[in-house]
Scaffold this motif. Sequence first.
Motif, PDB file in Angstrom:
ATOM      1  N   UNK A  31       0.843  -1.203   0.000  1.00 44.20           N
ATOM      2  CA  UNK A  31       0.000   0.000   0.000  1.00 44.20           C
ATOM      3  C   UNK A  31       0.875   1.249   0.000  1.00 44.20           C
ATOM      4  N   UNK A  32       1.902   1.233   0.843  1.00 48.69           N
ATOM      5  CA  UNK A  32       2.812   2.376   0.954  1.00 48.69           C
ATOM      6  C   UNK A  32       3.468   2.683  -0.385  1.00 48.69           C
ATOM      7  N   UNK A  33       3.671   1.638  -1.188  1.00 49.57           N
ATOM      8  CA  UNK A  33       4.345   1.808  -2.473  1.00 49.57           C
ATOM      9  C   UNK A  33       3.374   1.913  -3.649  1.00 49.57           C
ATOM     10  N   UNK A  34       2.090   2.121  -3.327  1.00 50.76           N
ATOM     11  CA  UNK A  34       1.138   2.483  -4.376  1.00 50.76           C
ATOM     12  C   UNK A  34       0.190   1.396  -4.845  1.00 50.76           C
ATOM     13  N   UNK A  35       0.249   0.214  -4.247  1.00 50.25           N
ATOM     14  CA  UNK A  35      -0.648  -0.866  -4.672  1.00 50.25           C
ATOM     15  C   UNK A  35      -2.064  -0.639  -4.145  1.00 50.25           C
ATOM     16  N   UNK A  36      -3.047  -1.095  -4.908  1.00 49.03           N
ATOM     17  CA  UNK A  36      -4.426  -1.187  -4.420  1.00 49.03           C
ATOM     18  C   UNK A  36      -4.585  -2.567  -3.780  1.00 49.03           C
ATOM     19  N   UNK A  37      -5.009  -2.604  -2.526  1.00 58.78           N
ATOM     20  CA  UNK A  37      -5.102  -3.864  -1.785  1.00 58.78           C
ATOM     21  C   UNK A  37      -6.514  -4.031  -1.246  1.00 58.78           C
ATOM     22  N   UNK A  38      -7.029  -5.233  -1.400  1.00 58.95           N
ATOM     23  CA  UNK A  38      -8.340  -5.573  -0.849  1.00 58.95           C
ATOM     24  C   UNK A  38      -8.220  -6.828  -0.009  1.00 58.95           C
ATOM     25  N   UNK A  39      -8.883  -6.834   1.148  1.00 60.44           N
ATOM     26  CA  UNK A  39      -8.940  -8.010   2.010  1.00 60.44           C
ATOM     27  C   UNK A  39     -10.281  -8.714   1.803  1.00 60.44           C
ATOM     28  N   UNK A 184      10.279  -1.445   7.446  1.00 54.60           N
ATOM     29  CA  UNK A 184       9.794  -0.067   7.400  1.00 54.60           C
ATOM     30  C   UNK A 184       8.352   0.065   7.867  1.00 54.60           C
ATOM     31  N   UNK A 185       7.630  -1.056   7.952  1.00 53.72           N
ATOM     32  CA  UNK A 185       6.205  -1.000   8.309  1.00 53.72           C
ATOM     33  C   UNK A 185       5.861  -1.896   9.492  1.00 53.72           C
ATOM     34  N   UNK A 186       6.881  -2.412  10.193  1.00 57.98           N
ATOM     35  CA  UNK A 186       6.587  -3.375  11.262  1.00 57.98           C
ATOM     36  C   UNK A 186       5.815  -2.721  12.405  1.00 57.98           C
ATOM     37  N   UNK A 187       6.045  -1.421  12.643  1.00 57.05           N
ATOM     38  CA  UNK A 187       5.266  -0.734  13.678  1.00 57.05           C
ATOM     39  C   UNK A 187       3.784  -0.734  13.321  1.00 57.05           C
ATOM     40  N   UNK A 188       3.511  -0.596  12.031  1.00 60.04           N
ATOM     41  CA  UNK A 188       2.116  -0.582  11.571  1.00 60.04           C
ATOM     42  C   UNK A 188       1.496  -1.965  11.737  1.00 60.04           C
ATOM     43  N   UNK A 189       2.269  -3.015  11.468  1.00 60.61           N
ATOM     44  CA  UNK A 189       1.758  -4.375  11.656  1.00 60.61           C
ATOM     45  C   UNK A 189       1.403  -4.606  13.128  1.00 60.61           C
ATOM     46  N   UNK A 190       2.281  -4.196  14.030  1.00 58.57           N
ATOM     47  CA  UNK A 190       2.029  -4.363  15.465  1.00 58.57           C
ATOM     48  C   UNK A 190       0.763  -3.609  15.864  1.00 58.57           C
TER      49      UNK A 190
END
Length: 219
Positions: A31-39, A184-190
């Motif tokens: 997402x940070x690098x511009x992808x469209x993501x759907x769950x 770079x995104x592990x804080x966001x995962x936590x």
Amino acid sequence: DSSYVPTRAMFIVAHPDDIEFGAAGTAARWVQEGAAVRFVLVTSGDVGIAKPDITRAEAAAVREAEQLAAAEVLGVKEVIFLREPDGSVVNTLELRKRLVREIRRFQPEVVVCGDPTVFFVENSYINHPDHRAVAAAALDAVFPAAGQPHVFEELAAEGLAAHKVRKVYVEGWGGGDTWVNTSSVIDRKVEALRKHVSQMGEWDPEPMVRQWSREAGKG
């Protein structure tokens, strides 16, 4: 190629928190690098709050809200709940069709799912049957069904043409041949994992998440 970023990616899992325990770092980085993501969540975790004074419907509402909050932390704006019964998922043709519908609707370049062959995890626990059923259904939906116009051809009446997924990433349990650097995104995962309050209780997942990532990234 760990530097590869898809234009569109769909994560297909069984329960709220499956993504956050699994490949949420990959989702956040893409997402940070511009992808469209759907769950896409096949169940809403309606048996996942083990308290006798809460109904399944109440539990599902709590867990969907937690999943939406977690997705927001990861930057994912679209979450689909199929609301199949938690704990009872079977890889049926009907479930395959429901997943094909979502794939044809979103047209992902990449699908991320679980591994249907994993029964035992590091000799410490039995993999949830919903995880195996959803992983198998996801793979069966990707190939050949989603890309074959004569499979579920009635979906064309909904405006949904066949779509071929370019790559499938299966979450590895200690193995695998593709690694995504999520430092770079592990804080966001936590932080996303912490949104699943009904599952975390008083437990802080951060030390475990960081340890898992360190061990996974060795070498």
